[in-house]
Scaffold this active site. Structure first.
Site, mmCIF file in Angstrom:
data_model
loop_
_atom_site.group_PDB
_atom_site.id
_atom_site.type_symbol
_atom_site.label_atom_id
_atom_site.label_comp_id
_atom_site.label_asym_id
_atom_site.label_seq_id
_atom_site.Cartn_x
_atom_site.Cartn_y
_atom_site.Cartn_z
ATOM 1 N N SER A 18 0.831 -1.212 0.000
ATOM 2 C CA SER A 18 0.000 0.000 0.000
ATOM 3 C C SER A 18 0.864 1.259 0.000
ATOM 4 O O SER A 18 1.851 1.359 0.730
ATOM 5 C CB SER A 18 -0.893 0.016 1.246
ATOM 6 O OG SER A 18 -1.519 1.282 1.362
ATOM 7 N N LYS A 69 -14.113 -2.758 2.749
ATOM 8 C CA LYS A 69 -14.856 -1.493 2.611
ATOM 9 C C LYS A 69 -16.333 -1.625 2.980
ATOM 10 O O LYS A 69 -16.902 -0.702 3.572
ATOM 11 C CB LYS A 69 -14.704 -0.939 1.193
ATOM 12 C CG LYS A 69 -13.327 -0.336 0.979
ATOM 13 C CD LYS A 69 -13.121 0.214 -0.405
ATOM 14 C CE LYS A 69 -11.763 0.883 -0.489
ATOM 15 N NZ LYS A 69 -11.437 1.364 -1.833
HETATM 16 P P1 ATR Z 1 -13.662 -4.197 -2.664
HETATM 17 O O1 ATR Z 1 -13.854 -3.576 -1.338
HETATM 18 O O2 ATR Z 1 -12.296 -3.978 -3.236
HETATM 19 O O3 ATR Z 1 -14.719 -3.828 -3.667
HETATM 20 P P2 ATR Z 1 -15.056 -6.651 -2.309
HETATM 21 O O4 ATR Z 1 -16.168 -5.902 -1.645
HETATM 22 O O5 ATR Z 1 -14.595 -7.948 -1.743
HETATM 23 O O6 ATR Z 1 -13.757 -5.776 -2.414
HETATM 24 O O7 ATR Z 1 -15.508 -6.847 -3.851
HETATM 25 C C1 ATR Z 1 -14.699 -7.541 -4.740
HETATM 26 C C2 ATR Z 1 -15.287 -7.421 -6.148
HETATM 27 O O8 ATR Z 1 -14.418 -8.037 -7.086
HETATM 28 C C3 ATR Z 1 -16.641 -8.108 -6.314
HETATM 29 O O9 ATR Z 1 -17.388 -7.412 -7.285
HETATM 30 C C4 ATR Z 1 -16.208 -9.493 -6.823
HETATM 31 O O10 ATR Z 1 -17.199 -10.189 -7.543
HETATM 32 P P3 ATR Z 1 -18.293 -11.124 -6.764
HETATM 33 O O11 ATR Z 1 -19.308 -10.160 -6.208
HETATM 34 O O12 ATR Z 1 -18.848 -12.011 -7.794
HETATM 35 O O13 ATR Z 1 -17.530 -11.854 -5.684
HETATM 36 C C5 ATR Z 1 -15.101 -9.106 -7.749
HETATM 37 N N1 ATR Z 1 -14.127 -10.179 -7.986
HETATM 38 C C6 ATR Z 1 -13.233 -10.696 -7.119
HETATM 39 N N2 ATR Z 1 -12.460 -11.642 -7.716
HETATM 40 C C7 ATR Z 1 -12.908 -11.721 -9.009
HETATM 41 C C8 ATR Z 1 -12.521 -12.512 -10.137
HETATM 42 N N3 ATR Z 1 -11.533 -13.408 -10.074
HETATM 43 N N4 ATR Z 1 -13.181 -12.317 -11.290
HETATM 44 C C9 ATR Z 1 -14.176 -11.414 -11.384
HETATM 45 N N5 ATR Z 1 -14.595 -10.641 -10.348
HETATM 46 C C10 ATR Z 1 -13.966 -10.790 -9.180
#
Ligand code: ATR
Length: 272
Positions: A18, A69
């Protein structure tokens, strides 16, 4: 000299790369404010106890990032209007006995796009990829800035639909992207780039003349989406500027001082 600077931290996983500690240290130096800002690794299971330990050590302000978040909302006694609307926080402010949650992601993104990159937002048809905390934080401010005809695409359609219902947008699964036509602005807000490097399987039909892609990540995590944009020869913006602008807004909430973000942008851009 203040021998006991106020304690700030960013929580998340992964967190070791970070840039937030560097950014807040630079802001503090600029504004003559003594502060200690560090990165603390925490996932959703460990976050409540890590936050409590931080308070016991004198913590008065925190940022949260992936994957906290939306989850961090549960740790806040009160919320500002943006955090309430987003259902997600990125900034925590300690009052006497409790945390107040704020969300500076959206204002940070809009400032970066409109002021640093001169990207006009009114009338742009938006594709938002992702429906987690990062996506929730930026959608309201992007709509306020004038984007239109929003489609939210997510791996899980249910999560996209829930966010779309709240903001009167359309939802689709990632597999339905080929049927969506072209957009003027594509905002990548999923955490997909944080794994193995591979080009996203988004269709070229999403792009037309003048389309811009914005990835809310920076560094390695932003590379796959930026490479996709590079192959299609469209404007691409990573999340470094947004990171700096959301940090400046958090800094203002904590210290009531406005740092010079251009100086910090110049310092960090050379490395990223
Ligand atoms: P952040 O706070 O960074 O938004 P989060 O709330 O955990 O983290 O959200 C992660 C996002 O990335 C979600 O939209 C997730 O999709 P899902 O709702 O289907 O879980 C998406 N995401 C994470 N890994 C992914 C992957 N390998 N391919 C596509 N989408 C992914």
């Amino acid at each position: 000299m203040n021998l006991n600077p106020q304690q700030y931290a960013v929580f998340g996983t992964p967190i070791q790369h970070s840039l937030s500690p560097k950014i807040h240290a630079a802001f503090g130096t600029q504004c003559g404010i003594a502060l200690d800002y560090r990165a603390i690794a925490a996932n959703t299971d460990g976050f409540p106890s890590a936050l409590a330990a931080f308070v016991a050590q004198g913590g008065v302000g925190a940022n949260v990032t992936l994957p906290l978040k939306a989850f961090a909302l549960s740790q806040c006694a009160t919320l500002d209007a943006q955090a309430t609307r987003a259902g997600a926080v990125n900034t925590l402010i300690r009052s006497a006995k409790a945390w107040h949650g704020a969300n500076t992601d959206g204002i940070g993104l809009v400032r970066d796009l409109t002021q640093r990159h001169q990207l006009a937002l009114p009338g742009r048809r938006l594709l938002l990829i992702g429906a987690g905390g990062a996506a929730r934080g930026v959608l309201g401010p992007l709509l306020d800035a004038g984007v239109v005809a929003v489609v939210i695409a997510n791996r899980s359609l249910e999560k996209a639909q829930a966010l779309a219902d709240q903001f009167a947008a359309q939802a689709c699964a990632l597999t339905q992207l080929p049927a969506q036509g072209a957009f003027d602005l594509i905002v990548h807000a999923s955490s997909a780039g944080h794994g193995e490097f591979s080009l996203p399987s988004w269709p070229a039909s999403l792009v037309q003349t003048g389309t811009a892609l914005v990835d809310l990540s920076y560094g390695l995590a932003a590379k796959p989406a930026l490479a996709w944009a590079g192959e299609l020869e469209i404007q691409a913006v990573d999340g470094l500027g947004m990171l700096i602008e959301q940090a400046a807004e958090a800094f203002y909430l904590w210290h009531h001082a406005r740092p010079d973000t251009a100086a910090v942008w110049g310092m960090l851009r050379a490395d990223f």
